[in-house]
Enzyme design. Sequence first.
Site, PDB file in Angstrom:
ATOM      1  N   CYS A 184       0.951  -0.889   0.032  1.00 25.64           N
ATOM      2  CA  CYS A 184      -0.068  -0.136   0.095  1.00 25.64           C
ATOM      3  C   CYS A 184       1.363   1.420   0.138  1.00 25.64           C
ATOM      4  O   CYS A 184       1.365   1.731   1.147  1.00 25.64           O
ATOM      5  CB  CYS A 184      -1.086   0.110   1.533  1.00 25.64           C
ATOM      6  SG  CYS A 184      -2.038   1.211   0.850  1.00 25.64           S
ATOM      7  N   CYS A 224      -0.600   4.442   1.886  1.00 23.78           N
ATOM      8  CA  CYS A 224      -1.444   4.036   3.940  1.00 23.78           C
ATOM      9  C   CYS A 224      -0.204   3.092   4.249  1.00 23.78           C
ATOM     10  O   CYS A 224       1.698   2.285   3.941  1.00 23.78           O
ATOM     11  CB  CYS A 224      -2.388   4.466   4.466  1.00 23.78           C
ATOM     12  SG  CYS A 224      -3.260   3.989   3.303  1.00 23.78           S
ATOM     13  N   SER A 225      -1.236   1.809   4.775  1.00 20.92           N
ATOM     14  CA  SER A 225      -1.013   0.541   5.377  1.00 20.92           C
ATOM     15  C   SER A 225      -2.308  -0.698   4.561  1.00 20.92           C
ATOM     16  O   SER A 225      -2.033  -1.103   6.061  1.00 20.92           O
ATOM     17  CB  SER A 225      -0.144   0.556   6.744  1.00 20.92           C
ATOM     18  OG  SER A 225      -2.078   1.560   7.238  1.00 20.92           O
ATOM     19  N   CYS A 226      -2.655  -0.558   4.088  1.00 24.50           N
ATOM     20  CA  CYS A 226      -3.819  -1.379   3.874  1.00 24.50           C
ATOM     21  C   CYS A 226      -3.192  -2.751   3.598  1.00 24.50           C
ATOM     22  O   CYS A 226      -1.947  -2.948   2.915  1.00 24.50           O
ATOM     23  CB  CYS A 226      -4.417  -1.218   2.689  1.00 24.50           C
ATOM     24  SG  CYS A 226      -5.145   0.513   2.742  1.00 24.50           S
TER      25      CYS A 226
END
Lengths: 191, 218
Positions: free
Chosen positions: A92, A95-97
């Site tokens: 991702c 962000c941090s998906c």
Amino acid sequence: MTLRVRALETVLLEKGLIDPAVLDLIVEAYETRIGPRNGAKVVARAWLDPDFKRALLEDATAAVSSLGHVGEIGDHLIAVENLPTLHNMVVCTLCSCYPTDLLGLPPVWYKSAPYRSRVVRNARGVLAEFGVNLPPEMEIRVWDSTAETRFLVLPMRPAGTEGFDVDALASLVTRDSMIGTGLPKLPEVGP
Amino acid sequence: MNGVHDMGGMDGFGRIEPERDEPVFHAPWEGRVMAMMRAMGCVGGWNLDMFRNARESQPPSFYLTASYYKSWEKTLETLLLERGLVMEEEIVASRSFSGSTVAGQPLRAEDVSKALKRQSYERSTSAAALFKVGDGVRTRNIHLPTHTRLPRYARGRRGTIERVHGCHVFPDSSAVGAGDDPQWLYTVVFDGSELWGTDDDPSLKVSVEAFEPYLEAL
């Protein structure tokens, strides 16, 4: 940070917005239940059962939810299959998906600038840092998780695992092999 | 927004440093921040896109140097302060000066499993999808000052529709309080050379999940 976070929790508690016992349950869930062993069971099942594998690649949310021991999972899970000619990786960049339902909370490196910045451009360099070297002709496919779809890599079953049951197979499935920065462990060779 | 969070393709961040036997949380406060965010997400009145928007709006120097959960903690404070749910003075004093202004009940123990399960972002629509699998598309060259999910490295690039996911909540609208504004969502795959030039690895393909307003027909 400890004092600031405690202060914030106290204020939210006094306002009746949170219940600290509920926070305990959330922390406990991530520390004990929601982790990569769930994903490993799914991968092992797919290695053993061609019908389940087909269903997983068709609609991973429905297929995984049908496995009682993993439990219901969120929507839009997509399983992507590694092949002798294709290696999948997940990132991702924004962000941090991450497929948290199956793998738990992402490791720090997955959320870090070095991984997010480099893997979409120099995937082989990233793989090399993880100790993975793939043939130059193998296609590398990077899935950038920019929406609410979530990706699980279905790695290739290691050779030498004929006759293994689901638990033995699951023990070979690492977290990184389901992100695409690693490969499954090889079975230990007998004496 | 063209922020430092949008880091695909950037140089200079160094090596990846995996940690052996990494714990889920590195300190108890990290777990409390994660749990407060989850719990407040149910009563705070913001959505996932507003959360992301708040986080990526942090000053670049902070975003790049704060640990992940430190950044989350600041984001949580921002979301609470913006809505008047908490005052800065209350956090400093570690006590509430007034009751809650939220009508809803806090997250209950019996609802934790449900709260931790990812919800569906698919929505119904009467609009037909503009694209089908195999169509050639070009991503638009858009530079919104607000939240968007089309990374800079994938703007103005030619790709191919590989999957059609149905109609989903559109983050660009949802983040600014303009409702779900459902849009068709696709997997669009690009050759590495289209993104990075022909000198790079010819065996690389990269896909993004692209909403229909990000795309135009080739």
